[in-house]
Design an enzyme around this catalytic site. Structure first.
Site, PDB file in Angstrom:
ATOM      1  CG  ASP A 100      -0.281   0.332   2.495  1.00  0.00           C
ATOM      2  OD1 ASP A 100      -0.978   0.414   3.502  1.00  0.00           O
ATOM      3  OD2 ASP A 100       0.941   0.537   2.481  1.00  0.00           O
ATOM      4  N   GLY A 102       0.703   3.941   2.117  1.00  0.00           N
ATOM      5  CA  GLY A 102       0.984   4.545   3.410  1.00  0.00           C
ATOM      6  C   GLY A 102      -0.003   5.581   3.900  1.00  0.00           C
ATOM      7  CD  GLN A 197     -10.218   7.472  -2.062  1.00  0.00           C
ATOM      8  OE1 GLN A 197     -11.321   7.431  -1.492  1.00  0.00           O
ATOM      9  NE2 GLN A 197      -9.200   6.724  -1.666  1.00  0.00           N
ATOM     10  CG  ASP A 274      -6.155  -5.358   1.784  1.00  0.00           C
ATOM     11  OD1 ASP A 274      -6.744  -4.503   1.085  1.00  0.00           O
ATOM     12  OD2 ASP A 274      -5.834  -5.164   2.982  1.00  0.00           O
ATOM     13  CG  HIS A 343      -9.214 -22.863  10.510  1.00  0.00           C
ATOM     14  ND1 HIS A 343      -9.694 -24.011   9.914  1.00  0.00           N
ATOM     15  CD2 HIS A 343     -10.289 -22.049  10.682  1.00  0.00           C
ATOM     16  CE1 HIS A 343     -11.003 -23.903   9.745  1.00  0.00           C
ATOM     17  NE2 HIS A 343     -11.394 -22.730  10.213  1.00  0.00           N
TER      18      HIS A 343
HETATM   19  C1  LIG Z   1      -2.980   2.237  -0.588  1.00  0.00           C
HETATM   20  C2  LIG Z   1      -3.370   3.147   0.522  1.00  0.00           C
HETATM   21  N1  LIG Z   1      -4.600   3.857   0.188  1.00  0.00           N
HETATM   22  C3  LIG Z   1      -5.792   3.458   0.640  1.00  0.00           C
HETATM   23  N2  LIG Z   1      -5.878   2.401   1.478  1.00  0.00           N
HETATM   24  C4  LIG Z   1      -7.124   2.054   1.955  1.00  0.00           C
HETATM   25  C5  LIG Z   1      -7.210   1.006   2.871  1.00  0.00           C
HETATM   26  C6  LIG Z   1      -8.464   0.660   3.384  1.00  0.00           C
HETATM   27  N3  LIG Z   1      -8.846  -0.264   4.325  1.00  0.00           N
HETATM   28  C7  LIG Z   1     -10.188  -0.110   4.461  1.00  0.00           C
HETATM   29  N4  LIG Z   1     -10.942  -0.808   5.316  1.00  0.00           N
HETATM   30  C8  LIG Z   1     -10.345  -1.724   6.267  1.00  0.00           C
HETATM   31  N5  LIG Z   1     -10.680   0.839   3.654  1.00  0.00           N
HETATM   32  C9  LIG Z   1      -9.631   1.352   2.963  1.00  0.00           C
HETATM   33  C10 LIG Z   1      -9.545   2.400   2.046  1.00  0.00           C
HETATM   34  C11 LIG Z   1      -8.283   2.745   1.548  1.00  0.00           C
HETATM   35  C12 LIG Z   1      -8.131   3.858   0.627  1.00  0.00           C
HETATM   36  O1  LIG Z   1      -9.105   4.529   0.237  1.00  0.00           O
HETATM   37  N6  LIG Z   1      -6.868   4.174   0.210  1.00  0.00           N
END
Ligand SMILES: CCNc1nc2cc3[nH]c(NC)nc3cc2c(=O)[nH]1
Length: 380
Positions: A100, A102, A197, A274, A343
């Site tokens: 990701d 960050g 977004q 993920d 598991h």
């Molecule tokens: C790569 C980093 N950017 C980025 N990570 C995210 C990680 C998430 N994790 C969750 N729920 C557990 N929603 C997310 C939205 C984003 C998002 O809108 N952007």
């Protein structure tokens, strides 16, 4: 180096194999191997899937794992990972790795942060030291980590938010996406994903997709969801967002989710996922099964000689009783979280294989009915 932008386009490709309604089955071809989609990516936050050796991760059938830029830049630092040969070598995982960028973790983990047009300044949650992330810095860190898939640097606005707040945040993320793409070093079989977004607003999502596809990425993530909006709003947003994405590129829904979330999102056209749930649940004695989840710390399991599930093809269910797992957790033995993480990840991978097979043979609707019925039945 200046001509790296003119290099032949990265050859990371997603190739469709079958569709069933809006659901797709395909293959993601990368520099570190080809993985079938839909796929679930175990989260390897600081270069380890907590409690799992990579042999154990491989045994579950996982094809691609996720690493977190925020954590790795703080410790052991991107330079040290690069010196150790990159994440693949350091953690002994030759398969694809997605990192990701960050931003999301800074907003949810870093203390004291300052956001401006250029990027974000924050203090480490580990030692309070000051750090900076911008589209360029994030992309460079992911290069040093040798990420197979690099994520654009974006801002994920907290929900609920007004359409005006969502528009301003999305527009900044689109400017950051262009800067992320500019900083990306194209290499054969590597790729970068843009992040859509716009919250739950159709017009903002449409604007964001146009901005990202004009830039051009090897895949597209749907961000800004699974942040407390609830499954109904997440699904209704997917209903109009997924079909607007390019048909011939992979689609990645970030941070999702429960087995029911995965099923519903695949049926709306998502290919990659993920989530920390299966591994985090494993550490807290919560087991995922075909009949929903159970908490192994519960006293009712003290004399339960049955396996976790009748399907003993998981590395754990076929060997250990519920009573033993209950004992391990009551005794706070490290083997408890290890076995249950194993598991749960194996359950998620088997679920994705079942869903993929049903897409290929056109029986996904019937499988969905059966899965939901069983999840609702509760423990055996
Ligand atoms: C790569 C980093 N950017 C980025 N990570 C995210 C990680 C998430 N994790 C969750 N729920 C557990 N929603 C997310 C939205 C984003 C998002 O809108 N952007």
């Amino acid at each position: 180096m200046s001509d790296h932008k003119t290099d032949h386009a990265t050859k990371m490709t997603w190739v469709p194999e079958a569709t069933c309604g809006m659901a797709r089955a395909g293959h993601l071809h990368t520099r570190h191997g080809t993985i079938p989609t839909p796929t679930f990516m175990p989260v390897g936050t600081v270069g380890t899937v907590k409690g799992m050796t990579m042999d154990a991760v491989r045994s579950t059938g996982a094809g691609i794992v996720l690493g977190n830029t925020y954590h790795l830049m703080l410790r052991p630092t991107a330079d040290r990972v690069q010196k150790l040969g990159g994440l693949h070598k350091m953690m002994d995982w030759p398969g694809p790795i997605l990192t990701d960028s960050g931003g999301f973790q800074v907003m949810s983990l870093g203390a004291l942060r300052k956001l401006d047009e250029d990027g974000v300044t924050f203090r480490s949650h580990i030692d309070g030291s000051k750090h900076r992330l911008t589209p360029e810095i994030s992309t460079d860190i992911q290069f040093k980590l040798d990420a197979t898939i690099t994520m654009a640097f974006d801002e994920c606005p907290a929900l609920p938010a007004t359409p005006e707040v969502l528009r301003k945040s999305m527009e900044m993320s689109m400017r950051w996406a262009a800067r992320s793409r500019e900083a990306f070093v194209a290499r054969e079989g590597y790729g970068q994903f843009g992040i859509v977004q716009g919250g739950t607003e159709r017009d903002l999502r449409e604007y964001s997709i146009k901005a990202l596809t004009d830039i051009g990425f090897e895949g597209y993530a749907i961000g800004g969801l699974a942040v407390g909006e609830g499954q109904e709003l997440m699904f209704s947003t997917l209903d109009f967002t997924a079909p607007m994405l390019p048909q011939d590129k992979a689609r990645y829904l970030m941070g999702v989710g429960t087995p029911d979330d995965l099923l519903g999102a695949v049926m709306r056209g998502v290919d990659m996922f993920d989530c920390v749930m299966p591994s985090r649940a494993g550490r807290t004695a919560r087991a995922y099964t075909e009949r929903g989840t159970i908490n192994l710390r519960n006293a009712r399991f003290a004399d339960d000689t049955r396996p976790l599930t009748p399907h003993d093809d998981t590395p754990v269910a076929g060997r250990y009783s519920r009573a033993y797992l209950h004992h391990l957790f009551r005794a706070n033995e490290m083997l408890g979280p290890m076995l249950l993480t194993w598991h749960n990840l194996a359950y998620y991978q088997r679920l994705m294989r079942q869903i993929r097979a049903a897409i290929v043979d056109g029986t996904l609707d019937a499988l969905a009915v059966k899965l939901r019925e069983d999840w609702a039945k509760g423990d055996w």
